[in-house]
Design a protein around this motif. Structure first.
Motif, mmCIF file in Angstrom:
data_model
loop_
_atom_site.group_PDB
_atom_site.id
_atom_site.type_symbol
_atom_site.label_atom_id
_atom_site.label_comp_id
_atom_site.label_asym_id
_atom_site.label_seq_id
_atom_site.Cartn_x
_atom_site.Cartn_y
_atom_site.Cartn_z
ATOM 1 N N MET A 30 0.996 9.453 3.675
ATOM 2 C CA MET A 30 0.546 10.317 2.593
ATOM 3 C C MET A 30 0.189 11.705 3.166
ATOM 4 S SD MET A 30 0.287 8.581 -0.377
ATOM 5 C CE MET A 30 -1.206 8.806 -1.340
ATOM 6 N N ALA B 153 0.042 2.158 -6.828
ATOM 7 C CA ALA B 153 -0.701 1.647 -5.666
ATOM 8 C C ALA B 153 -1.926 2.502 -5.361
ATOM 9 C CB ALA B 153 0.223 1.595 -4.447
ATOM 10 N N ILE B 154 -2.155 3.561 -6.154
ATOM 11 C CA ILE B 154 -3.315 4.443 -5.930
ATOM 12 C C ILE B 154 -4.371 4.149 -7.001
ATOM 13 C CG2 ILE B 154 -4.098 6.857 -5.782
ATOM 14 C CD1 ILE B 154 -1.217 7.598 -4.943
ATOM 15 N N PRO B 155 -5.474 3.498 -6.633
ATOM 16 C CA PRO B 155 -6.448 3.067 -7.643
ATOM 17 C C PRO B 155 -6.950 4.190 -8.561
ATOM 18 C CG PRO B 155 -6.947 2.040 -5.538
ATOM 19 C CD PRO B 155 -5.841 3.027 -5.288
ATOM 20 N N TYR B 156 -7.283 5.348 -7.984
ATOM 21 C CA TYR B 156 -7.825 6.436 -8.815
ATOM 22 C C TYR B 156 -6.781 6.965 -9.802
ATOM 23 C CZ TYR B 156 -9.837 10.954 -10.115
ATOM 24 O OH TYR B 156 -10.305 12.025 -10.826
ATOM 25 N N TYR C 45 -6.727 4.594 -12.549
ATOM 26 C CA TYR C 45 -7.954 4.712 -13.333
ATOM 27 C C TYR C 45 -7.863 5.879 -14.317
ATOM 28 C CZ TYR C 45 -12.892 5.264 -14.432
ATOM 29 O OH TYR C 45 -14.078 5.389 -15.102
ATOM 30 N N THR D 117 0.864 -1.191 0.000
ATOM 31 C CA THR D 117 0.000 0.000 0.000
ATOM 32 C C THR D 117 0.901 1.242 0.000
ATOM 33 O OG1 THR D 117 -0.074 0.244 2.400
ATOM 34 C CG2 THR D 117 -1.682 -1.262 1.431
ATOM 35 N N PRO D 118 0.353 2.423 -0.325
ATOM 36 C CA PRO D 118 1.175 3.635 -0.321
ATOM 37 C C PRO D 118 1.921 3.842 1.000
ATOM 38 C CG PRO D 118 -0.924 4.077 -1.351
ATOM 39 C CD PRO D 118 -0.996 2.670 -0.822
ATOM 40 N N SER D 119 1.243 3.612 2.123
ATOM 41 C CA SER D 119 1.901 3.825 3.419
ATOM 42 C C SER D 119 3.084 2.885 3.610
ATOM 43 C CB SER D 119 0.918 3.613 4.569
ATOM 44 O OG SER D 119 -0.030 4.627 4.558
ATOM 45 N N GLU D 120 2.903 1.628 3.175
ATOM 46 C CA GLU D 120 4.005 0.654 3.315
ATOM 47 C C GLU D 120 5.199 1.078 2.450
ATOM 48 O OE1 GLU D 120 1.171 -3.232 4.258
ATOM 49 O OE2 GLU D 120 1.916 -2.892 2.230
ATOM 50 N N PRO E 156 -4.309 16.858 1.485
ATOM 51 C CA PRO E 156 -4.591 18.190 0.948
ATOM 52 C C PRO E 156 -5.459 18.980 1.919
ATOM 53 C CG PRO E 156 -5.846 16.500 -0.231
ATOM 54 C CD PRO E 156 -4.954 15.788 0.728
ATOM 55 N N GLU F 269 -3.534 17.763 -8.512
ATOM 56 C CA GLU F 269 -3.447 17.445 -7.080
ATOM 57 C C GLU F 269 -2.466 16.288 -6.864
ATOM 58 O OE1 GLU F 269 -7.209 17.184 -4.886
ATOM 59 O OE2 GLU F 269 -6.272 15.669 -3.618
ATOM 60 N N THR F 270 -2.538 15.294 -7.757
ATOM 61 C CA THR F 270 -1.628 14.152 -7.681
ATOM 62 C C THR F 270 -0.188 14.595 -7.947
ATOM 63 O OG1 THR F 270 -3.424 12.760 -8.450
ATOM 64 C CG2 THR F 270 -1.223 11.816 -8.566
#
Lengths: 150, 149
Positions: B88, B25-28, B31, B2-5, B91, B72-73
């Motif tokens: 993470m 690792a970020i689904p959106y 997408y 995951t992002p945190s890991e 915002p 934003e990303t």
């Protein structure tokens, strides 16, 4: 809601289905007023911004607020004429809750002959307890002839 | 992972996190089709054009929310890369100026940290398409860093 406003909601939903990204996010109109709109995006896994928490990405909220703001402007103008977002300011008040649908309420509180001003919120169930707040401006008459504004 | 890991293991090893792995690792972000191109200390985000990103069929223009989410990303990646947070960043607020309509081609993004405080980072990001000096949108915003433990 009256039969007439149900018809307006159905019409706008048909229009939303023709906007590829609004359709991809599953955006639907819930309510439309004289210069306001309520729309929602149902929670879905591909919209997640942080898999650790399951919370949706800020970009989903930006898309929902931008699109709902556009609908509020068009509702106020009573026109589907071309509009373009000039700017948006979004304040994130608290994280969205994983698994819950997100709603947006946006009102177009002022329109001149060339600019419309909007403000609104994104929330789960209570507008007074928002996930995010938005303020923005839209340029009017960007690609078609528009009816005069009151 | 995951992002945190990903962020925690990079922080523990004292290295920059692998942004390509992080974004994957970020689904959106996946997408939308965002990838990261890192050349040394220069981080560029790339938004590959896809039909589902369109917000105006007549103009074949990108949806304003797509451009906003991309910026934003982009800003978030720059904060993670430079500040090296173990979680993470969140915002706090973002301001997006839409400068030109985003056309049906690939979009690129870069961000600069304007000011880094102890808890809050002020970031400016820009998105462009064919010409770097004709940006389609700009963002400035604040990101909150995780509290120091």
């Amino acid at each position: 809601m009256t039969a007439a406003s149900n018809e307006a909601v159905d019409f706008v939903n048909m229009m939303l289905r023709s906007i590829p990204h609004a359709d991809a996010l599953g955006m639907t109109l819930v309510e439309i007023g004289d210069g306001s709109a309520v729309a929602k995006i149902a929670y879905a896994e591909h919209l997640i911004g942080n898999p650790d928490t399951g919370v949706v990405h800020g970009g989903v909220i930006t898309s929902l607020l931008d699109n709902t703001a556009g609908l509020a402007v068009q509702a106020r103008l009573q026109s589907l004429g071309g509009i373009a977002t000039l700017d948006l300011r979004i304040d994130y008040m608290k994280p969205a809750v994983a698994g819950e649908d997100i709603y947006a309420f946006v009102e177009c509180y002022r329109a001149t002959s060339s600019i419309a001003f909007v403000r609104g919120v994104a929330y789960h169930t209570d507008r007074a307890d928002p996930i995010a707040a938005v303020a923005g401006a839209f340029m009017l008459g960007t690609n078609t002839v528009r009816k005069p504004v009151n | 992972m995951t992002p945190s890991e990903i962020l925690r293991s990079a922080a523990a090893a004292g290295v920059k996190p692998d942004l390509a792995q992080l974004i994957a690792a970020i689904p959106y972000a996946c997408y939308l089709g965002i990838t990261v191109d890192r050349k040394g200390t220069e981080v560029t985000t790339v938004l590959k054009f896809q039909p589902h990103l369109v917000g105006n069929v007549g103009l074949q223009a990108l949806h304003g929310g797509v451009v906003g989410g991309f910026l934003e990303t982009t800003a978030m990646m720059q904060v993670i890369f430079e500040v090296g947070a173990a979680e993470m960043p969140k915002p706090v607020d973002i301001n997006i100026d839409y400068l030109r309509s985003g056309r049906a081609v690939d979009t690129y993004g870069r961000a600069v940290i304007t000011k880094q405080g102890r808890r809050v980072v002020n970031v400016h990001a820009e998105a462009w398409q064919e010409e770097h000096d004709r940006p389609i949108a700009a963002l400035h915003g604040h990101f909150l860093l995780p509290a120091e433990k």
